[in-house]
Scaffold this motif. Structure first.
Motif, PDB file in Angstrom:
ATOM      1  N   PRO A   1       0.797  -1.237   0.000  1.00 22.65           N
ATOM      2  CA  PRO A   1       0.000   0.000   0.000  1.00 22.65           C
ATOM      3  C   PRO A   1       0.825   1.280   0.000  1.00 22.65           C
ATOM      4  CG  PRO A   1      -0.995  -1.610   1.454  1.00 22.65           C
ATOM      5  CD  PRO A   1       0.300  -2.209   0.993  1.00 22.65           C
ATOM      6  N   ALA A   2       1.896   1.328   0.772  1.00 24.11           N
ATOM      7  CA  ALA A   2       2.686   2.556   0.867  1.00 24.11           C
ATOM      8  C   ALA A   2       3.402   2.891  -0.436  1.00 24.11           C
ATOM      9  CB  ALA A   2       3.713   2.428   2.001  1.00 24.11           C
ATOM     10  N   PHE A   3       3.529   1.918  -1.342  1.00 21.08           N
ATOM     11  CA  PHE A   3       4.267   2.134  -2.579  1.00 21.08           C
ATOM     12  C   PHE A   3       3.359   2.205  -3.802  1.00 21.08           C
ATOM     13  CE2 PHE A   3       7.182   0.328   0.448  1.00 21.08           C
ATOM     14  CZ  PHE A   3       8.361   1.026   0.224  1.00 21.08           C
ATOM     15  N   THR A   4       2.063   2.022  -3.611  1.00 21.64           N
ATOM     16  CA  THR A   4       1.127   2.081  -4.729  1.00 21.64           C
ATOM     17  C   THR A   4       1.120   3.479  -5.345  1.00 21.64           C
ATOM     18  OG1 THR A   4      -0.278   0.399  -3.699  1.00 21.64           O
ATOM     19  CG2 THR A   4      -1.262   1.748  -5.424  1.00 21.64           C
TER      20      THR A   4
ATOM     21  N   SER B   1       9.363   6.597  -8.614  1.00 21.98           N
ATOM     22  CA  SER B   1      10.716   6.940  -8.188  1.00 21.98           C
ATOM     23  C   SER B   1      11.668   5.893  -8.732  1.00 21.98           C
ATOM     24  CB  SER B   1      10.815   6.975  -6.655  1.00 21.98           C
ATOM     25  OG  SER B   1      12.173   7.076  -6.237  1.00 21.98           O
ATOM     26  N   ALA B   2      12.808   6.357  -9.261  1.00 23.15           N
ATOM     27  CA  ALA B   2      13.817   5.425  -9.763  1.00 23.15           C
ATOM     28  C   ALA B   2      14.411   4.594  -8.639  1.00 23.15           C
ATOM     29  CB  ALA B   2      14.919   6.205 -10.477  1.00 23.15           C
ATOM     30  N   ALA B   3      14.208   5.030  -7.401  1.00 26.55           N
ATOM     31  CA  ALA B   3      14.750   4.304  -6.257  1.00 26.55           C
ATOM     32  C   ALA B   3      13.878   3.117  -5.862  1.00 26.55           C
ATOM     33  CB  ALA B   3      14.918   5.245  -5.061  1.00 26.55           C
ATOM     34  N   TYR B   4      12.667   3.034  -6.428  1.00 30.58           N
ATOM     35  CA  TYR B   4      11.797   1.902  -6.116  1.00 30.58           C
ATOM     36  C   TYR B   4      11.843   0.909  -7.257  1.00 30.58           C
ATOM     37  CZ  TYR B   4       7.603  -0.866  -5.244  1.00 30.58           C
ATOM     38  OH  TYR B   4       6.735  -1.909  -5.045  1.00 30.58           O
TER      39      TYR B   4
ATOM     40  N   THR C   1       8.569   8.611   1.498  1.00 31.65           N
ATOM     41  CA  THR C   1       8.678   9.959   0.960  1.00 31.65           C
ATOM     42  C   THR C   1       9.844  10.026  -0.019  1.00 31.65           C
ATOM     43  OG1 THR C   1       7.885  10.874   3.069  1.00 31.65           O
ATOM     44  CG2 THR C   1       8.931  12.401   1.515  1.00 31.65           C
ATOM     45  N   PRO C   2       9.592  10.299  -1.287  1.00 35.44           N
ATOM     46  CA  PRO C   2      10.694  10.432  -2.252  1.00 35.44           C
ATOM     47  C   PRO C   2      11.521  11.675  -1.933  1.00 35.44           C
ATOM     48  CG  PRO C   2       8.578  10.109  -3.363  1.00 35.44           C
ATOM     49  CD  PRO C   2       8.272  10.438  -1.927  1.00 35.44           C
ATOM     50  N   GLU C   3      12.826  11.538  -2.103  1.00 35.23           N
ATOM     51  CA  GLU C   3      13.712  12.686  -1.938  1.00 35.23           C
ATOM     52  C   GLU C   3      14.908  12.506  -2.857  1.00 35.23           C
ATOM     53  OE1 GLU C   3      16.600  14.411   1.492  1.00 35.23           O
ATOM     54  OE2 GLU C   3      14.485  14.334   1.988  1.00 35.23           O
ATOM     55  N   ALA C   4      15.012  13.392  -3.842  1.00 35.79           N
ATOM     56  CA  ALA C   4      16.072  13.317  -4.839  1.00 35.79           C
ATOM     57  C   ALA C   4      16.077  11.916  -5.448  1.00 35.79           C
ATOM     58  CB  ALA C   4      17.419  13.686  -4.219  1.00 35.79           C
ATOM     59  N   ALA C   5      17.225  11.216  -5.383  1.00 31.86           N
ATOM     60  CA  ALA C   5      17.338   9.897  -5.999  1.00 31.86           C
ATOM     61  C   ALA C   5      17.171   8.778  -4.989  1.00 31.86           C
ATOM     62  CB  ALA C   5      18.694   9.767  -6.688  1.00 31.86           C
TER      63      ALA C   5
ATOM     64  N   HIS D   1      12.918   8.166   1.631  1.00 35.49           N
ATOM     65  CA  HIS D   1      12.855   8.140   3.091  1.00 35.49           C
ATOM     66  C   HIS D   1      11.714   7.206   3.479  1.00 35.49           C
ATOM     67  CE1 HIS D   1      15.746  11.236   4.367  1.00 35.49           C
ATOM     68  NE2 HIS D   1      15.486  11.789   3.186  1.00 35.49           N
ATOM     69  N   VAL D   2      12.041   6.163   4.212  1.00 36.03           N
ATOM     70  CA  VAL D   2      11.056   5.147   4.553  1.00 36.03           C
ATOM     71  C   VAL D   2      10.899   5.079   6.068  1.00 36.03           C
ATOM     72  CG1 VAL D   2      10.379   2.738   4.297  1.00 36.03           C
ATOM     73  CG2 VAL D   2      11.779   3.828   2.537  1.00 36.03           C
ATOM     74  N   ARG D   3       9.661   5.282   6.521  1.00 31.77           N
ATOM     75  CA  ARG D   3       9.348   5.156   7.943  1.00 31.77           C
ATOM     76  C   ARG D   3       8.961   3.716   8.237  1.00 31.77           C
ATOM     77  NH1 ARG D   3      10.123   8.499  12.123  1.00 31.77           N
ATOM     78  NH2 ARG D   3       7.962   8.461  12.892  1.00 31.77           N
ATOM     79  N   LEU D   4       9.672   3.092   9.176  1.00 32.30           N
ATOM     80  CA  LEU D   4       9.438   1.713   9.556  1.00 32.30           C
ATOM     81  C   LEU D   4       8.966   1.631  10.994  1.00 32.30           C
ATOM     82  CD1 LEU D   4      12.733   0.061   8.222  1.00 32.30           C
ATOM     83  CD2 LEU D   4      10.602   0.424   6.980  1.00 32.30           C
ATOM     84  N   ARG D   5       8.080   0.670  11.252  1.00 32.35           N
ATOM     85  CA  ARG D   5       7.687   0.390  12.630  1.00 32.35           C
ATOM     86  C   ARG D   5       7.933  -1.088  12.899  1.00 32.35           C
ATOM     87  NH1 ARG D   5       2.587   2.162  12.868  1.00 32.35           N
ATOM     88  NH2 ARG D   5       3.213   4.186  13.697  1.00 32.35           N
ATOM     89  N   GLY D   6       8.778  -1.351  13.873  1.00 32.22           N
ATOM     90  CA  GLY D   6       9.101  -2.721  14.220  1.00 32.22           C
ATOM     91  C   GLY D   6       7.900  -3.454  14.791  1.00 32.22           C
TER      92      GLY D   6
END
Length: 450
Positions: A158-161, A165-168, A327-331, A334-339
């Motif tokens: 869901p978070a990536f739908t 971004s070229a980083a994904y 959150t995309p940033e430049a190339a 930023h990924v928020r993770l919850r353990g």
């Protein structure tokens, strides 16, 4: 029984190729195999996209493509000087073996095999059989058709739908996956199963020396194969519900070791799955599937050693948790993770995020044009658990109205809803062998040779 003089197989990976091989071995009919990519014929994704360091997860002794010739792969491996029955061969070598087998059978079939490179976009019923339409405008007429789509690509979490971004990277098998990475970069792998294992090893082989985080809900990773300890395997299918089966396996594990306790179930798994109620199957997928997968589908010892070394060096972390926000940033991302089990979240700066969640099974979410058209017309339908295409025990596709199609079959991993254990070579080879003999009327055990 239908008169079958020509079968068309859509998909030239392991399942489709092996079905074609067996149809040619047992019958006199013509076979046409349609495959999108010429270099994937006979290899598919599993063996066509494999790199040098990718190793089979099963010993050579149990990797024959022909169930009536159990030493077939071992004999080939020894002739080529590539291993012996206790070896874990490379996937590239196994792909070469399949191509050699197809070439041998094709030669013996004296022109009865046709292979086409193209994209099948529709399949229509005709008065005498079926017609497959290709994107090129060509078509193939045949008496019956078999879908062999293999494993469909993974879907986005869901978070990536909708993320651009070229980083994904949504395809973990893409070539040059380590290109552009710097030594101190951090990567996030979505998933920690067999696909993530392959991806981590590919990155290591490509020279990436940064940190890799493999994230999944439970943080489970595949166990390794070890030589089996002597024991008396069970001879009958365990009785009772899935919860009772868990207790049985735990008890047997204490007596004969968990690997033996899991492995001895293999001859009975498909019958156990069919005997389970829809509610039991659903509970299994919801609660037990991740644990079953890491115990049942193991990695070769040399793969486990490489993973342990990466972890010891701090270059690989396997963590339990979920992605909260991206959150995309430049190339980078930023990924928020919850353990898992934690309330606080952390942010990592990922140079790449690679989707290793595994194959898509939900037919309703596929982008494949042929499957979408067939499902839209009701010629095929999702299985009740939405993990594949609904089929009966004879691999006949079930239409929207519940009728078994007489001229349309499905083989391989997308029949998991009916059979469950249908992703590994030993299971698929038995499935396509039985189907080919049913289609050709060859209800006998083949003699040695092709």
């Amino acid at each position: 029984m239908l008169k079958v003089d020509h079968a068309v197989i859509i998909g030239g990976g392991f399942s489709g190729t092996l079905l074609g091989i067996n149809l040619l071995r047992y019958g006199s009919l013509k076979v046409t195999i349609i495959e999108r990519q010429a270099d994937r014929l006979g290899r598919g994704l599993a063996y066509g996209a494999a790199q040098e360091g990718h190793i089979l997860n099963v010993r050579a002794a149990n990797m024959s493509a022909l169930p009536d010739q159990p030493r077939h792969f071992v004999d080939w491996l020894e002739r080529e000087g590539l291993g012996r029955e206790s070896s874990f061969a490379t996937r590239r070598d196994y792909g070469a073996y399949l191509c050699a087998l197809l070439e041998e059978v094709s030669g013996a079939a004296q022109g009865r095999l046709t292979t086409l490179t193209g994209d099948a976009v529709d399949l229509l019923r005709t008065g005498e059989g079926v017609r497959v339409l290709l994107r090129s405008g060509e078509h193939v007429n045949a008496a019956i058709a078999a879908l062999a789509p293999g494993n469909l690509p993974p879907h986005d979490l869901p978070a990536f739908t909708g993320l651009h971004s070229a980083a994904y990277v949504n395809d973990p098998w893409v070539a040059g996956i380590a290109e552009g990475l710097r030594p101190n970069d951090e990567l996030l792998l979505l998933g920690s199963g067999l696909t993530a294992v392959d991806c981590a090893l590919s990155l290591d082989s490509a020279g990436f020396r940064g940190r890799i985080i493999a994230l999944s809900r439970r943080g489970l990773s595949p166990h390794d194969h070890r030589p089996p300890a002597p024991h008396d395997a069970r001879r009958e299918r365990p009785k009772g519900s899935l919860s009772q089966l868990v207790k049985t396996v735990r008890t047997r594990s204490a007596d004969i070791g968990w690997r033996n306790a899991v492995d001895e179930l293999r001859p009975f798994i498909q019958d156990m799955w069919r005997a389970a109620s829809p509610q039991e199957r659903s509970r299994f997928l919801r609660h037990l599937r991740p644990y079953w997968d890491v115990h049942r589908h193991r990695v070769a010892p040399q793969v486990a050693e490489r993973l342990a070394r990466l972890q010891a060096e701090g270059r690989l972390q396997i963590r339990a948790g979920k992605v909260v926000k991206v959150t995309p940033e430049a190339a980078a991302l930023h990924v928020r993770l919850r353990g898992r089990g934690q309330s606080a979240a952390e942010t990592i700066h990922a140079a790449k995020v690679i989707n290793c969640t595994g194959p898509l099974g939900d037919l309703r979410r596929t982008d494949d044009p042929l499957l979408r058209r067939l499902a839209g017309r009701g010629d095929i339908r999702p299985d009740p658990l939405a993990i594949g295409i609904d089929v009966d025990r004879q691999c006949r596709a079930i239409s929207r109205d519940g009728a078994a199609q007489q001229r349309l079959f499905v083989v391989g991993p997308m029949t998991r809803g009916a059979h469950w254990e249908i992703v590994a070579v030993p299971d698929i080879r038995r499935q396509v062998w039985a189907l080919a003999r049913e289609i050709t009327g060859a209800h006998w055990v083949a003699a040695e040779g092709l």
